[in-house]
Each structure stands twice: as C-alpha cells, then as structure tokens.
Scaffold this motif. Sequence first.
Motif, short mmCIF file in Angstrom:
data_model
loop_
_atom_site.label_atom_id
_atom_site.label_comp_id
_atom_site.label_asym_id
_atom_site.label_seq_id
_atom_site.Cartn_x
_atom_site.Cartn_y
_atom_site.Cartn_z
N PRO A 73 9.42 -10.55 0.99
CA PRO A 73 8.97 -10.04 2.30
C PRO A 73 10.09 -9.85 3.31
CG PRO A 73 7.43 -11.69 1.49
CD PRO A 73 8.59 -11.69 0.53
N PHE A 127 10.76 -6.54 -3.95
CA PHE A 127 11.45 -7.13 -2.82
C PHE A 127 10.65 -8.30 -2.25
CE2 PHE A 127 12.85 -2.72 -2.96
CZ PHE A 127 14.22 -2.83 -2.79
N GLN A 156 12.16 -6.52 2.55
CA GLN A 156 11.46 -5.25 2.39
C GLN A 156 12.19 -4.12 3.10
OE1 GLN A 156 8.52 -4.16 0.99
NE2 GLN A 156 8.11 -6.07 -0.07
N ARG A 208 9.52 0.83 6.66
CA ARG A 208 8.30 1.52 6.28
C ARG A 208 8.57 3.00 6.00
NH1 ARG A 208 3.95 3.50 9.71
NH2 ARG A 208 5.24 2.79 11.46
N ARG A 211 8.37 -1.49 -3.82
CA ARG A 211 8.36 -2.57 -2.84
C ARG A 211 7.92 -3.90 -3.42
NH1 ARG A 211 8.89 -1.05 2.49
NH2 ARG A 211 9.12 1.19 2.74
N GLN A 212 7.28 -3.89 -4.58
CA GLN A 212 6.87 -5.14 -5.21
C GLN A 212 8.06 -5.96 -5.70
OE1 GLN A 212 4.11 -4.03 -8.29
NE2 GLN A 212 2.54 -3.32 -6.86
#
Length: 414
Positions: free
Chosen positions: A92, A90, A95, A98, A87-88
């Motif tokens: 915000p 992408f 993203q 979840r 996820r780092q």
Amino acid sequence: MSSPTMTSIARLIRQTLTIARRDFVATVFTPTFLLFLFAPLMMVGFGAVGGGAAMSITKSGDDKARVVLLASGDQARVAVAADRRLRQMFRPIEQPARLIVESPAANPEAQARAMFDRKESDTYAVMYGPLDKPQILHSVNGTRSADYLAALADQVLRAQRAGTSAPLSEATKSVVTRAGSTTGGHGQAAFFAVTALFMISLLLAGQVVGTMAEERSNKVIEVLAAAVPLESVFFGKLIGMFGVALLFLGFWGTVIVNVGSLLPTKLATAFIDVGPAVGLPMFGLLFFAYFVTSYMLLGAVFLGLGAQASTQRELQMMSLPITIFQVAMWGLASATALSPDSGLATAAAAFPFSSPFAMVARAANSPELWPHLLALGWQALWVAITVTVAARLFRRGVLQSGSPGLRRRKKAAA
C-alpha cells in the motif's frame, strides 16, 4: 573468628547497600517519579499526534497524485484491467499514483503538457501515442511513474496480441513456514536490539547525573564522604539508581507484553523472519546482562560528571558531550550489526563503551556463546575502573578544593 579483611569487606558492602537503599527510596517515593515513569507514554502520544498529522498531509498529497494515459476504446479498457493487476504487486505505501484514462484530443502532445499545469491535481506522468512506441512526459520527481506507464504499455500490448485481457496463467500459491529466522532477520534483530539498548541506557542512566550534583550543592556529599568511603558512595548511588531502572523496565515490560498479545495476527506475522541467532530465551538473558553493563558504564560516567559540576549549567554542558559520544557508539555498533566478524566489529566489541552494543548485535547474528563471557567480564572490569576513577577525581579535585575544613580534620586525625 572472622579476619579483619572479611570484616572490612562486609562493612564496605553494608555501607554501599545503605547508600543504594537511601537513593532508591528518595527517588521512587516522590511525585516526580510518576512523571518519569509515564514519560514514554507522553513521548508515544506526542509521536502519534505528529505521525497522524504527517500521514494526513501525505494522504492529502496522494489523493491528488495521478498518472494519465491518453487512450480510448478497447485500448483504454485493457489498460484499466492491466493497471488493476499490476497494482497487486505493490504494498500500500508503494502504490503508484492513481491512473486516469482520458480520450486523446487533436493534438495529444499539447494536451499532455497542459495536464501538468492543472491546479486541482498533481500529475506526475502522461503517456500518449501508439503503445509500441509511446511518448511519456513526466515531472522531475515522476521518474518511477514514467517507468510504471512504460510497463503498463507493455502489458496492454501483450494483452491485445493475445486477444484477451484476462490473465494467461493461473498460479497456485502456497505458504511455506521456515524452521527459523533468516540471515536478514538476524541483521534486523541486531539493529533493533542495539537501538533499544541505546535508548533505554541513555534514558535511564541520565537520571544518575542529577543525584550527585544536587547533593554536592547542598553539602550532603561531604557528610557522606566523611562517614563512608567515597567508593561506597559512588557504587551505592549507582546500584540505587539501577534499582529505579529495573522498576521502570519491569513496569513497561509488563505493559508491552500484555499489549503485544492483543496485536492482530497479520501484524505479528510481519516479524516472523526476525529473530536472534542464539535463540530468544538466551538472547533475552544476554540483552539484560548487556543492559546492566551499559547502564553501569554510562551511569558511572554521568555520576562522575555530576560530582564535578557545581551548577546546573555546568552539568548540562558536561552531559552533552557524553550524550554525543554515546550516539557515536550506537552508530558504530549499528554499522557493524550485519558484519559481526569484521575488524570494525571486533574493535567496537573491545572498546568498553561500545562493547555492550556491539556484543548484543553479535548475539543476534552469531550462535556462539563463549565470546559473551569474555565481553561481560571485560565490561565489568571497566565499570569498576570508571567508578574508582570518578571517586578519586572527586576526592582530589572537589573535596580538597571545596572543603578545607574536611582537609583540616583529616590532617588532625593523622
């Protein structure tokens, strides 16, 4: 002694400036001008309210969105760590949904299918089975979520085979500052400039159309035409309303510059690669020059329309096609913003009403300056042609048909 020609030119200039001063004062020193001056603030306010509502709706949807992995034990722990690292990469707004990890039941397939029917959440994709050949179920709009789960399964297998969930390498990252803007930054600057020029030209030039229609309805224009050459009336009104436009731009330019200095550094660095090829100071001068010609061209057309319209309904019906035409000119210039040397870009630069937009895009893409001298001269010529044609159409079509007394006075004088 001055020649008769010089005397006539001086008198014509004096009459034109008198009309310009009259229209400028009549427009600025009114309460409605304050509404016009703060109209962008109201537009931004309405846009902020609408944008906030849209963001709240989107956020509420994002809070319910999820992708599910049916795993347990060490595999679940490694999957959570791999998901955190992936996820780092992408931003915000990009993203993935979840990740939820649940223990598999006796029938994983039935468990996975049942998750799509849960009302409290929006499940886009579910992965179950062995990670070397996982089974992924996804909704119609969950294709990217399924791709993310497939990449996650690959990362979990790599971590398990390496015997650790920690990163296998540690990179050293250094920031490099470019000497100038990039080619993509030139294209972005061109698009922003074309859009800004279109918006302010259409907003400010549209104020011209009502002045002539109002004075035609109360017969003031006939008095002016009897005392001053009609070309001076048209040019004077155009110059007067241009002074109003400069006042508007000066006010909002000062506001934007002062507000821009208060923006966070992180937001300012997001546009560090965006810039014109001719340099910012020269680009500012060219942008203002093309705003002048664009305003004069569009204002002359609107002025001619206002002179022909006798009612507000006619005015609105005649203004709409011109606005649609200007939108088409903006679309043409925007389409050629990334290819300033193409044939379509040359045609857009040659056509007078799209020329300001196409040339301001060229200034953002190409460092050459000599084409702008030709373009500005060409556009100034068409401003004179447009005003002259509008004045003659008004003289022949409106004054002669709507003012027989004026015709009789002219015949008697002859």
